[in-house]
Design an enzyme around this catalytic site. Structure first.
Site, PDB file in Angstrom:
ATOM      1  N   ASP A  40       8.790  28.073  -9.992  1.00 18.83           N
ATOM      2  CA  ASP A  40       9.034  28.405  -8.581  1.00 18.83           C
ATOM      3  C   ASP A  40       8.731  29.872  -8.270  1.00 18.83           C
ATOM      4  OD1 ASP A  40      11.148  29.113 -10.149  1.00 18.83           O
ATOM      5  OD2 ASP A  40      12.686  28.628  -8.671  1.00 18.83           O
ATOM      6  N   LYS A  41       8.624  30.699  -9.315  1.00 17.24           N
ATOM      7  CA  LYS A  41       8.329  32.118  -9.061  1.00 17.24           C
ATOM      8  C   LYS A  41       6.828  32.390  -9.129  1.00 17.24           C
ATOM      9  CE  LYS A  41      12.773  33.905 -10.446  1.00 17.24           C
ATOM     10  NZ  LYS A  41      13.420  33.775 -11.733  1.00 17.24           N
ATOM     11  N   GLY A  73      -4.702  13.978 -16.657  1.00 16.43           N
ATOM     12  CA  GLY A  73      -5.632  13.190 -17.459  1.00 16.43           C
ATOM     13  C   GLY A  73      -5.040  12.765 -18.791  1.00 16.43           C
ATOM     14  N   THR A  74      -3.822  13.201 -19.065  1.00 26.45           N
ATOM     15  CA  THR A  74      -3.196  12.845 -20.352  1.00 26.45           C
ATOM     16  C   THR A  74      -3.018  11.329 -20.432  1.00 26.45           C
ATOM     17  OG1 THR A  74      -2.026  14.936 -20.314  1.00 26.45           O
ATOM     18  CG2 THR A  74      -1.214  13.278 -21.866  1.00 26.45           C
ATOM     19  N   PHE A 101     -11.778  11.055 -16.058  1.00 29.47           N
ATOM     20  CA  PHE A 101     -12.202  11.772 -14.841  1.00 29.47           C
ATOM     21  C   PHE A 101     -13.715  11.887 -14.718  1.00 29.47           C
ATOM     22  CE2 PHE A 101      -7.774  12.998 -14.616  1.00 29.47           C
ATOM     23  CZ  PHE A 101      -7.559  13.040 -13.246  1.00 29.47           C
ATOM     24  N   HIS A 133     -13.427   7.367 -30.657  1.00 29.34           N
ATOM     25  CA  HIS A 133     -13.065   8.754 -30.329  1.00 29.34           C
ATOM     26  C   HIS A 133     -12.903   9.564 -31.612  1.00 29.34           C
ATOM     27  CE1 HIS A 133     -12.045   7.014 -26.390  1.00 29.34           C
ATOM     28  NE2 HIS A 133     -12.281   8.220 -25.932  1.00 29.34           N
ATOM     29  N   HIS A 134     -12.832  10.870 -31.417  1.00 29.96           N
ATOM     30  CA  HIS A 134     -12.600  11.850 -32.499  1.00 29.96           C
ATOM     31  C   HIS A 134     -11.283  11.560 -33.248  1.00 29.96           C
ATOM     32  CE1 HIS A 134      -9.610  13.736 -29.807  1.00 29.96           C
ATOM     33  NE2 HIS A 134     -10.440  13.295 -28.871  1.00 29.96           N
ATOM     34  N   LYS A 137      -7.414  12.264 -31.920  1.00 28.77           N
ATOM     35  CA  LYS A 137      -6.808  11.552 -30.782  1.00 28.77           C
ATOM     36  C   LYS A 137      -5.468  10.929 -31.179  1.00 28.77           C
ATOM     37  CE  LYS A 137      -7.893   8.446 -26.967  1.00 28.77           C
ATOM     38  NZ  LYS A 137      -7.209   9.320 -26.015  1.00 28.77           N
TER      39      LYS A 137
HETATM   40  N1  NAD Z   1      -8.547  11.486 -18.385  1.00 29.29           N
HETATM   41  C1  NAD Z   1      -9.594  12.030 -18.994  1.00 29.29           C
HETATM   42  O1  NAD Z   1     -10.701  12.126 -18.430  1.00 29.29           O
HETATM   43  C2  NAD Z   1      -9.421  12.571 -20.394  1.00 29.29           C
HETATM   44  C3  NAD Z   1     -10.482  13.160 -21.077  1.00 29.29           C
HETATM   45  C4  NAD Z   1     -10.243  13.735 -22.319  1.00 29.29           C
HETATM   46  C5  NAD Z   1      -8.954  13.712 -22.846  1.00 29.29           C
HETATM   47  N2  NAD Z   1      -7.963  13.113 -22.169  1.00 29.29           N
HETATM   48  C6  NAD Z   1      -6.578  13.135 -22.622  1.00 29.29           C
HETATM   49  O2  NAD Z   1      -6.062  14.458 -22.414  1.00 29.29           O
HETATM   50  C7  NAD Z   1      -5.088  14.768 -23.397  1.00 29.29           C
HETATM   51  C8  NAD Z   1      -5.453  16.093 -24.074  1.00 29.29           C
HETATM   52  O3  NAD Z   1      -6.663  15.951 -24.766  1.00 29.29           O
HETATM   53  P1  NAD Z   1      -7.243  17.149 -25.665  1.00 29.29           P
HETATM   54  O4  NAD Z   1      -8.445  16.590 -26.333  1.00 29.29           O
HETATM   55  O5  NAD Z   1      -7.339  18.398 -24.884  1.00 29.29           O
HETATM   56  O6  NAD Z   1      -6.057  17.294 -26.732  1.00 29.29           O
HETATM   57  P2  NAD Z   1      -5.659  18.574 -27.581  1.00 29.29           P
HETATM   58  O7  NAD Z   1      -4.773  18.102 -28.675  1.00 29.29           O
HETATM   59  O8  NAD Z   1      -6.874  19.357 -27.942  1.00 29.29           O
HETATM   60  O9  NAD Z   1      -4.795  19.458 -26.556  1.00 29.29           O
HETATM   61  C9  NAD Z   1      -3.484  19.150 -26.167  1.00 29.29           C
HETATM   62  C10 NAD Z   1      -2.749  20.452 -25.937  1.00 29.29           C
HETATM   63  O10 NAD Z   1      -1.447  20.208 -25.408  1.00 29.29           O
HETATM   64  C11 NAD Z   1      -0.567  21.185 -25.934  1.00 29.29           C
HETATM   65  N3  NAD Z   1       0.830  20.780 -25.832  1.00 29.29           N
HETATM   66  C12 NAD Z   1       1.651  20.253 -26.784  1.00 29.29           C
HETATM   67  N4  NAD Z   1       2.890  20.072 -26.276  1.00 29.29           N
HETATM   68  C13 NAD Z   1       2.847  20.485 -24.974  1.00 29.29           C
HETATM   69  C14 NAD Z   1       3.792  20.551 -23.937  1.00 29.29           C
HETATM   70  N5  NAD Z   1       5.065  20.172 -24.119  1.00 29.29           N
HETATM   71  N6  NAD Z   1       3.378  21.001 -22.739  1.00 29.29           N
HETATM   72  C15 NAD Z   1       2.103  21.383 -22.543  1.00 29.29           C
HETATM   73  N7  NAD Z   1       1.173  21.387 -23.499  1.00 29.29           N
HETATM   74  C16 NAD Z   1       1.540  20.929 -24.705  1.00 29.29           C
HETATM   75  C17 NAD Z   1      -1.010  21.342 -27.378  1.00 29.29           C
HETATM   76  O11 NAD Z   1      -0.601  22.595 -27.853  1.00 29.29           O
HETATM   77  C18 NAD Z   1      -2.537  21.249 -27.236  1.00 29.29           C
HETATM   78  O12 NAD Z   1      -3.109  22.527 -27.077  1.00 29.29           O
HETATM   79  C19 NAD Z   1      -5.036  13.544 -24.316  1.00 29.29           C
HETATM   80  O13 NAD Z   1      -3.986  12.701 -23.892  1.00 29.29           O
HETATM   81  C20 NAD Z   1      -6.368  12.845 -24.080  1.00 29.29           C
HETATM   82  O14 NAD Z   1      -6.312  11.459 -24.320  1.00 29.29           O
HETATM   83  C21 NAD Z   1      -8.174  12.532 -20.963  1.00 29.29           C
HETATM   84  O1  LIG Z   2     -10.553  12.741 -26.185  1.00 32.43           O
HETATM   85  C1  LIG Z   2      -9.730  11.951 -25.673  1.00 32.43           C
HETATM   86  O2  LIG Z   2      -8.566  11.851 -26.098  1.00 32.43           O
HETATM   87  C2  LIG Z   2     -10.139  11.129 -24.515  1.00 32.43           C
HETATM   88  N1  LIG Z   2      -9.199  10.475 -23.885  1.00 32.43           N
HETATM   89  C3  LIG Z   2      -9.354   9.685 -22.718  1.00 32.43           C
HETATM   90  C4  LIG Z   2      -8.937   8.253 -23.004  1.00 32.43           C
HETATM   91  O3  LIG Z   2      -7.959   8.033 -23.732  1.00 32.43           O
HETATM   92  O4  LIG Z   2      -9.548   7.333 -22.454  1.00 32.43           O
HETATM   93  C5  LIG Z   2     -10.733   9.787 -22.101  1.00 32.43           C
HETATM   94  C6  LIG Z   2     -11.821   9.953 -23.107  1.00 32.43           C
HETATM   95  C7  LIG Z   2     -11.534  11.101 -24.071  1.00 32.43           C
END
Ligand code: NAD
Ligand SMILES: O=C(O)C1=N[C@H](C(=O)O)CCC1
Length: 238
Positions: A40-41, A73-74, A101, A133-134, A137
């Protein structure tokens, strides 16, 4: 626009690069529990959450309570999605969640819906989904694979659910493979005794996911309500 990055891992860093190139400022990079920050700040126009499944719900609902729109996107936290939507509405905030996305994947989703409609009733074919995926994940199957399965289930009279690996007759089998450095590959296959029909999307990097998230943040700023990528891309994908 002033952006908060909730999660500063592989995606957070790619989003930062694209957002800064588009003239935005990153005012917060969060790598731990959101409680430790006094939102909020701070002046934040939109928060973008790409964190971890166990953190997403708390991160995003804390933003709603502080009147900050959220692009999330998580993946892997969707059991709490409806609860998050209720809190967003109660707090008169704004929210977009997307399992993917990237504009390309959202086009692929449309193709998947159309193909599912065509294949409904083609009893010689069995449908299956594969995602790769990598190895870092955390969740399986991917959120994108779950979206693909849900789109097929909507169009298919015989499938009611999806299942990782071994599926019953009324379920879609989803295979999840983990291979070093793969950003994200999704394949939907319809398999008969004599042939296979396949559609596939292959991400070459994380750029498409990150660009779509930044475009969504630009779109949702100053809006109220719960939206999807279909709303964001409504001018492009008819
Ligand atoms: N929707 C999309 O298009 C899309 C694309 C790629 C990845 N993703 C998703 O996004 C998420 C992140 O992916 P990534 O490859 O960057 O993962 P990543 O592991 O590289 O990054 C996740 C980050 O979150 C941090 N984290 C841990 N606890 C946390 C908390 N309490 N609050 C905030 N941050 C915290 C970690 O330190 C880390 O740096 C995953 O769920 C993945 O599936 C979605
Ligand atoms: O790298 C990931 O993690 C990704 N997560 C999303 C999913 O779970 O569909 C999108 C693709 C990459």
């Amino acid at each position: 626009m002033k952006l908060a990055l909730l999660g500063y891992g592989k995606m957070g860093k790619t989003i930062e690069e694209i957002a800064v190139n588009r003239g935005h400022e990153i005012v917060l990079k969060l790598e731990e529990d959101i409680d430790t920050f006094e939102l909020d700040k701070m002046e934040i126009d939109v928060a973008i959450d790409f964190s971890v499944p166990k953190a997403a719900f708390k991160n995003i609902t804390t933003c709603f309570k502080n009147n900050i729109p959220v692009v999330c996107g998580t993946t892997g936290w969707l059991d709490d999605y409806e609860k998050a939507v209720d809190i967003c509405k109660k707090e008169d905030s704004a929210f977009i969640y997307a399992s993917n996305f990237s504009v390309g994947v959202n086009l692929f989703f449309e193709l998947n819906r159309k193909l599912a409609k065509m294949m409904n009733g083609m009893s010689d074919y069995e449908v299956e989904i594969e995602e790769i995926h990598h190895t870092q994940k955390q969740d399986a199957p991917s959120g994108t694979a779950i979206s693909l399965a849900q789109q097929i289930i909507t169009e298919n009279d015989k499938k009611n659910n999806w299942q990782l690996d071994h599926a019953e007759e009324d379920e879609i089998p989803v295979k999840a493979k983990r291979i070093e450095n793969v950003p994200g590959t999704h394949t939907v296959s319809y398999i008969s005794k004599i042939d296979t029909i396949e559609i596939m999307h292959t991400a070459k990097s994380r750029e498409g996911f990150a660009l779509g998230a930044v475009i969504s943040a630009e779109w949702i700023k100053d809006k109220k309500g719960v939206f999807t990528m279909k709303d964001v891309l409504s001018d492009q994908i008819k």
